[in-house]
Design a protein around this motif. Structure first.
Motif, PDB file in Angstrom:
ATOM      1  N   ILE A 145       0.856  -1.191   0.000  1.00  0.00           N
ATOM      2  CA  ILE A 145       0.000   0.000   0.000  1.00  0.00           C
ATOM      3  C   ILE A 145       0.887   1.234   0.000  1.00  0.00           C
ATOM      4  CG2 ILE A 145      -2.041  -0.954   1.148  1.00  0.00           C
ATOM      5  CD1 ILE A 145      -0.935   0.261   3.781  1.00  0.00           C
ATOM      6  N   ARG A 146       0.315   2.352  -0.401  1.00  0.00           N
ATOM      7  CA  ARG A 146       1.045   3.623  -0.307  1.00  0.00           C
ATOM      8  C   ARG A 146       0.048   4.742  -0.069  1.00  0.00           C
ATOM      9  NH1 ARG A 146       0.827   6.164  -5.479  1.00  0.00           N
ATOM     10  NH2 ARG A 146      -0.189   4.774  -6.952  1.00  0.00           N
ATOM     11  N   ALA A 147       0.556   5.811   0.538  1.00  0.00           N
ATOM     12  CA  ALA A 147      -0.294   6.975   0.791  1.00  0.00           C
ATOM     13  C   ALA A 147      -0.489   7.715  -0.525  1.00  0.00           C
ATOM     14  CB  ALA A 147       0.368   7.878   1.821  1.00  0.00           C
ATOM     15  N   THR A 148      -1.745   7.917  -0.920  1.00  0.00           N
ATOM     16  CA  THR A 148      -2.007   8.537  -2.220  1.00  0.00           C
ATOM     17  C   THR A 148      -2.683   9.899  -2.120  1.00  0.00           C
ATOM     18  OG1 THR A 148      -4.117   7.383  -2.318  1.00  0.00           O
ATOM     19  CG2 THR A 148      -2.259   6.317  -3.394  1.00  0.00           C
ATOM     20  N   ASP A 149      -3.330  10.170  -0.978  1.00  0.00           N
ATOM     21  CA  ASP A 149      -4.084  11.417  -0.905  1.00  0.00           C
ATOM     22  C   ASP A 149      -4.052  11.953   0.521  1.00  0.00           C
ATOM     23  OD1 ASP A 149      -5.498  13.454  -1.977  1.00  0.00           O
ATOM     24  OD2 ASP A 149      -7.167  12.235  -2.718  1.00  0.00           O
ATOM     25  N   PHE A 150      -4.053  13.288   0.646  1.00  0.00           N
ATOM     26  CA  PHE A 150      -3.939  13.927   1.954  1.00  0.00           C
ATOM     27  C   PHE A 150      -4.984  15.034   2.068  1.00  0.00           C
ATOM     28  CE2 PHE A 150       0.122  12.204   0.729  1.00  0.00           C
ATOM     29  CZ  PHE A 150       0.635  11.637   1.887  1.00  0.00           C
ATOM     30  N   PHE A 151      -5.583  15.165   3.254  1.00  0.00           N
ATOM     31  CA  PHE A 151      -6.599  16.199   3.500  1.00  0.00           C
ATOM     32  C   PHE A 151      -6.235  16.940   4.771  1.00  0.00           C
ATOM     33  CE2 PHE A 151      -8.409  12.526   1.440  1.00  0.00           C
ATOM     34  CZ  PHE A 151      -9.209  13.040   0.431  1.00  0.00           C
ATOM     35  N   GLY A 152      -6.249  18.267   4.720  1.00  0.00           N
ATOM     36  CA  GLY A 152      -5.951  19.047   5.913  1.00  0.00           C
ATOM     37  C   GLY A 152      -5.462  20.437   5.542  1.00  0.00           C
ATOM     38  N   SER A 153      -4.935  21.168   6.538  1.00  0.00           N
ATOM     39  CA  SER A 153      -4.412  22.525   6.307  1.00  0.00           C
ATOM     40  C   SER A 153      -2.913  22.446   6.080  1.00  0.00           C
ATOM     41  CB  SER A 153      -4.688  23.408   7.531  1.00  0.00           C
ATOM     42  OG  SER A 153      -6.065  23.528   7.731  1.00  0.00           O
ATOM     43  N   PHE A 154      -2.499  22.416   4.847  1.00  0.00           N
ATOM     44  CA  PHE A 154      -1.072  22.303   4.529  1.00  0.00           C
ATOM     45  C   PHE A 154      -0.865  22.635   3.059  1.00  0.00           C
ATOM     46  CE2 PHE A 154      -3.084  18.115   4.256  1.00  0.00           C
ATOM     47  CZ  PHE A 154      -2.931  17.860   2.907  1.00  0.00           C
ATOM     48  N   TYR A 155       0.385  22.540   2.638  1.00  0.00           N
ATOM     49  CA  TYR A 155       0.729  22.782   1.234  1.00  0.00           C
ATOM     50  C   TYR A 155       1.545  21.585   0.757  1.00  0.00           C
ATOM     51  CZ  TYR A 155       3.049  24.812  -2.816  1.00  0.00           C
ATOM     52  OH  TYR A 155       3.529  25.049  -4.081  1.00  0.00           O
TER      53      TYR A 155
END
Length: 1107
Positions: free
Chosen positions: A774-784
């Protein structure tokens, strides 16, 4: 039999078998009016209004068993410890009922049924006969496997005309029964499914360690219990065009309405043509699944009696006539008590999991709910306060993941605050060599690394690469292959810890300077007139003593600076050697620069006299201003340039009141347009109106300049644009509409205090590594994000969470599981560069039932909300809502198809772990962002969207389903809060006082019939009419009720990251509309569905997918 674990089904009996009679209570008559289902279009199908216990019932040891013949309503009984007229998450119960002892036998003869492996039955085998419907709930033992699902409804029986069950059928809900416990074997499902999951041939069941306990057992072929005779067959002709086994998908559902508890039937049950009295129930006792101390079940009552109509739910559902041709009494609507209750689930989790510490040593363990107060013992996996997952048992293949549609997500809160009785992460210092890492994937040393060759090398748990152990780190292994220093090193034995970073981890290979805070104050006419400037300057004198500091440091290393602005900017030299502060004005705002270096950023203690002098002069200097226009872009640019010049990271605290209309970079226009709501152009309301702030945010992140924005608008200020830099730099936004120092000062100052003092990491980068598969594909939050792997944050504080989605890129292995490592590189408030590491290992499965048994709905909802709130930037809200409903229906349909026993499509069957998915999803769909009412401003929607996008699971949980506490039931001698009740107007009693909170709002609602003594004790007035609803604080009175309620309010505020202003709402007052907006189980003013209606809608969606 396709055997299943815990299940709850809402369903309706199918046409009778030969030799078994279906008893139909309350079928439709012609001419029943149609009830439309608001926002989801089209008439609602008929649903059954039954109720059954919503959770474990508590035993009273020693009480004798009771038999309940459901045919005699006069003997109606109920479980309840409250008297008549008391409401405890449900209508009042009639008579007191004796509770059954835990160890009752199931059968009249005193012997339990011997459940064993069954051979395949004859092809026309009868299913569990209707007499079994009277069997209620049985207990579990402590070693029962976790539940999988809940079935809502009585057992169905089919006449089998073909080898498989038709996927169609009546869409009627019935009783909510407690799940099957104590299954000693695994459950067949997809991955290794039965050859014909819905075939007439029953898969042999595994041996049970104790009798099954669910009324939702729909697929079992059992003989009738001893002592219960079989009723004779009743043959009613099928309706035109309908077979006896089911309905074509286009047919509306029929009206078999099972009985309701606690009320007499609308017509006698005996003697009505076509209605057969219910079977006797002796021999079937209630056994509690789990004792839930101190909590009264949501729906307490025996099965088998008819219930009166609920308040506020007048409209009956439509439906076709039933099998029996005689006219029947008009049906009632689906009873809200018969469907899954969030309060029941929360209270059960508290009583079952709140007393024991949660040890993280076991892989793939689902933690207690966020609403449960529990202690964590770190034994090799990160605490759920740092990482929570939607699924703790991941599907081994991407095909399985696609089939079930359950998103594989984690909500990570790297700097989360821990309770006082839990130790903060240990700091590990490896000196100049820095942390030990894998040569290939650069994962940091953690408990999952395998040491080999006598400890000279280690194999990476993430990429399997073998790396040499540096000489200084070498240690011999014991006989189990563990290092001898395993328990001495946090990075080998704990899930969370910190490394001190070396200069290699610093920007430009230079140790960073301590960060700076710059306070930038709007001194335009509005800010002064509201009292903001005076209040803020007064508060800053003392607040600066509370800047964040390292551990035991005597003073904070953070330096501070001050700027005021309207159409131009004023910088202040507050160098300690000056007698008075000096002001420098920059009016050339098109090309912003900082006019001074020395004396702008100073140590608070050294320059205290000069700073205090400045703070006293600012309100006087601008007291007579008539300047109403402001700039905004140049303010951020000025702070950014100051931090660049000082070569440090930092935070800007901007206090701003109006739309920046003055001629300057970043100038905005008023584009507020309510006519765009519910059109394809609605998305532009959430998008920034200019690219200027996007580019500025990118520069801020590169410098480590975080922006916290405090807004004080009296009209539209375009939060979607002004909040963009805050959002992308990891900052916080606060909004005080129509701010007046007198009324709103307490809330603002509390928020400011917490914002200045909270734990924060500057100039941060977060990377999430995963094991192969598996791999991290998407991120949600306050960042750039400037690339696909690194989450960049100018600053990250203890309140911010980042939601991560994982996808398969290979197969996972059941033996090895899946590992996640989150590494956060940041600068501490003293200027120290650190790495915080969080590790979590999850199980993997090839069976879908194992996945559905190990999910967490609160985390799932956190992900769905953030997915939706990002979706509104590019799609109409209607499309976003439909996407959420569709994905949730697919998740539940996949469970139904692959994990639940074959049963009528008229039953709604939900996994135990996800039985609250419909109610929580409906709360998300009704929120102001996705479905605004007319009063909600565009700014409020943008503000809510930005707040929620960085919330953790505990915050989204209470934000979307608020906590509603009956104050009049509080025990003044106990520290505990009263048990919450469901968020629905029908749960409120006119004689009660209730407290509602959702993390942002805090209400106390007072019923008009509240006792005068209680009103006097809390509000210090004689009667309901004298209560002042304008008060924002409770009077300090010296009596137990006043003390307890004020203490509750203080504790609730302390649990939430933002201060909640108290609003007093009197029944039938104008403010009641706002209060009712938060009663999430009811219909909303904006057209959002009630929980009951939405559950019906979800069932329809699931049935369409299955057919």
């Amino acid at each position: 039999m396709n055997q299943q674990g815990h299940m709850a089904s809402y369903g309706q009996p199918q046409p009778g078998y030969q030799g078994y009679q279906q008893f139909a209570y309350n079928q439709h008559t012609a001419g029943v009016p149609t009830s439309q289902y608001g926002p989801y279009n089209g008439p609602v199908q008929g649903y059954e209004p039954t109720a059954a216990p919503q959770g474990p019932l508590r035993p009273t040891p020693g009480a004798p068993p009771t038999s309940l013949p459901p045919s005699t309503a006069a003997q109606s009984t109920a479980y309840n410890q409250y008297g008549q007229g008391d409401i405890q998450n449900g209508p009042a119960m009639t008579d007191q009922m004796q509770r059954f002892p835990v160890s009752q036998s199931y059968m009249p003869g005193g012997q339990p049924i011997a459940y064993q492996q069954y051979a395949p039955p004859p092809s026309n085998a009868q299913h569990l006969p209707n007499q079994m419907a009277a069997m209620q709930i049985s207990g579990s033992t402590s070693n029962a496997p976790p539940p999988i699902s809940q079935s809502y409804g009585p057992p169905t029986s089919h006449r089998q005309t073909t080898a498989s069950f038709p996927p169609t059928g009546p869409a009627v809900y019935t009783q909510y029964s407690t799940p099957l416990q104590n299954i000693s074997s695994s459950i067949p499902q997809a991955g290794n499914p039965p050859q014909q999951p819905f075939s007439g041939q029953t898969v042999p069941a595994s041996t049970f360690t104790s009798p099954p306990t669910s009324t939702g057992l729909t697929g079992m072929n059992l003989p009738p219990p001893p002592g219960v005779s079989r009723p004779t067959a009743m043959h009613a002709p099928p309706l035109p065009g309908q077979s006896q086994t089911g309905f074509p998908p286009s047919q509306p559902p029929t009206g078999h309405y099972p009985p309701q508890p606690n009320h007499r039937p609308a017509a006698p049950q005996t003697g009505v043509p076509g209605v057969v009295p219910g079977p006797p129930t002796q021999g079937f006792q209630v056994h509690p699944t789990q004792p839930s101390q101190g909590f009264i079940p949501q729906q307490n009552g025996s099965f088998g009696q008819m219930r009166a109509p609920q308040p506020n739910y007048a409209a009956p559902y439509t439906g076709t006539p039933s099998y029996n041709s005689q006219p029947q009494p008009q049906q009632k609507r689906l009873d809200p008590d018969s469907i899954p209750s969030p309060i029941q689930v929360i209270e059960d989790d508290k009583s079952n999991r709140g007393s024991e510490p949660f040890s993280t040593g076991v892989r793939g363990q689902v933690p207690p709910l966020v609403t449960t107060d529990f202690v964590v013992k770190d034994q090799g996996n990160s605490s759920p306060r740092f990482i929570r997952c939607a699924a703790y048992n991941l599907p081994c293949t991407s095909d399985m993941a696609k089939q079930c549609q359950v998103p594989l997500t984690a909500v990570i809160k790297p700097l989360a605050t821990l309770p006082a009785d839990e130790a903060p992460p240990y700091i590990v210092d490896h000196g100049e060599t820095g942390p030990i890492r894998c040569n290939r994937c650069k994962a940091y040393m953690c408990p999952y690394m395998q040491f080999i060759e006598g400890g000279r090398r280690f194999q990476c748990a993430f990429c399997s690469c073998v790396t040499e152990v540096p000489l200084h780190y070498f240690q011999h292994l014991d006989h189990t292959g563990k290092r001898m220093d395993y328990y001495d090193r946090p990075e080998l034995s704990l899930g969370s810890y910190e490394f001190l970073a070396t200069v290699d981890y610093c920007k430009n290979n230079k140790i960073p300077n301590p960060p700076a805070f710059i306070f930038m104050i709007d001194v335009s006419y509005n800010a002064l007139k509201s009292g903001l400037v005076h209040l803020l300057c007064e508060e800053l004198k003392t607040l600066l003593d509370y800047l964040p500091r390292e551990g035991n440091a005597e003073e904070s290393a953070i330096r501070v600076g001050f700027v005021t602005y309207n159409k131009v900017l004023h910088f202040y030299n507050v160098k300690s050697s000056l007698a008075q502060p000096q002001m420098m004005v920059v009016s050339d705002i098109a090309d912003m620069f900082v006019p001074l270096l020395d004396g702008f950023l100073v140590n608070v203690n050294e320059s205290r006299a000069v700073i205090n002098s400045l703070l006293e002069q600012i309100p006087e200097m601008f007291g007579d201003t008539r300047e109403t226009e402001t700039v905004f872009g140049p303010v951020i640019q000025a702070g950014l340039e100051a931090l660049k010049a000082a070569e440090c990271a930092g935070k800007l605290f901007i206090f701003h009141s109006t739309l920046p209309l003055a001629e300057a970079p970043g100038k905005l226009k008023n584009r507020d347009d309510k006519k765009l709501i519910n059109t394809d152009k609605e998305k532009v309301l959430f998008q920034p109106q200019t690219n200027f702030y996007n580019n500025l945010a990118k520069e801020c992140v590169a410098q480590g300049c975080c922006v916290d924005l405090f807004l004080f608008p009296n009209q539209y200020v375009d939060v979607a644009t002004l909040g963009l830099v805050t959002y992308q730099t990891g900052g916080s936004i606060y909004k005080y509409t129509y701010f007046q120092a007198q009324a709103d000062g307490e809330r603002f100052l509390n928020d400011l205090h917490r914002d200045v003092r909270k734990v924060i990491g500057f100039d941060s980068v977060m990377r999430v590594r995963t094991s192969t598969g598996i791999r991290a594909t998407d991120f949600f939050g306050s960042f750039y994000m400037s690339n696909t792997t690194d989450v960049e944050l100018a600053a990250l504080d203890c309140d911010k969470a980042i939601t991560v989605e994982f996808k398969h890129d290979d197969k996972l292995n059941e033996d090895n599981g899946a590992q996640i490592q989150c590494a956060l590189l940041y600068t501490s408030c003293s200027g120290q560069r650190r790495l915080r590491i969080h590790n979590l290992s999850l199980n993997c499965c090839t069976q879908l039932a194992d996945l559905y048994r190990n999910c967490e709905t609160d985390t799932l909802i956190n992900y769905f909300v953030k997915l939706a709130y990002r979706g509104v930037l590019s799609n109409p809200t209607k499309t976003v809502r439909e996407t959420l409903i569709n994905q949730s229906a697919q998740i539940l349909a996949c469970y139904r198809k692959n994990c639940a026993s074959p049963s009528s499509a008229g039953q709604l069957i939900l996994p135990e772990c996800m039985k609250l998915l419909p109610v929580y999803l409906n709360c998300v769909l009704k929120n102001d962002v996705l479905q605004p009412s007319a009063e909600v401003s565009t700014d409020d929607r943008a503000y809510t969207r930005q707040l929620v996008i960085s919330m953790d699971v505990a915050e989204t949980s209470v934000f979307f389903y608020p906590r509603l506490l009956p104050v009049h039931k509080m025990d003044v001698d106990s520290d505990d809060f009263p048990v919450a009740i469901r968020c629905s107007e029908e749960r409120l009693s006119k004689g009660g006082i209730y407290l509602l909170e959702n993390g942002l709002n805090l209400f106390i609602w007072v019923g008009m019939n509240t006792q005068h003594d209680l009103i006097q004790s809390i509000f210090n007035v004689q009667s309901f009419g004298q209560i002042d609803s304008a008060m924002s604080a409770l009077p300090m009175l010296d009596n137990p009720y006043s003390k307890k309620l004020r203490s509750m309010v203080d504790m609730i505020r302390a649990q939430r990251p933002r201060f909640m202003k108290l609003i007093i709402v009197k029944q039938d007052d104008k403010m009641e509309v706002l209060f009712k907006h938060f009663l999430m189980e009811d219909k909303s003013a904006s057209g959002g569905a009630s929980y009951v209606d939405f559950l019906c809608h979800m069932h329809k969606e699931i049935r369409q997918l299955l057919s």
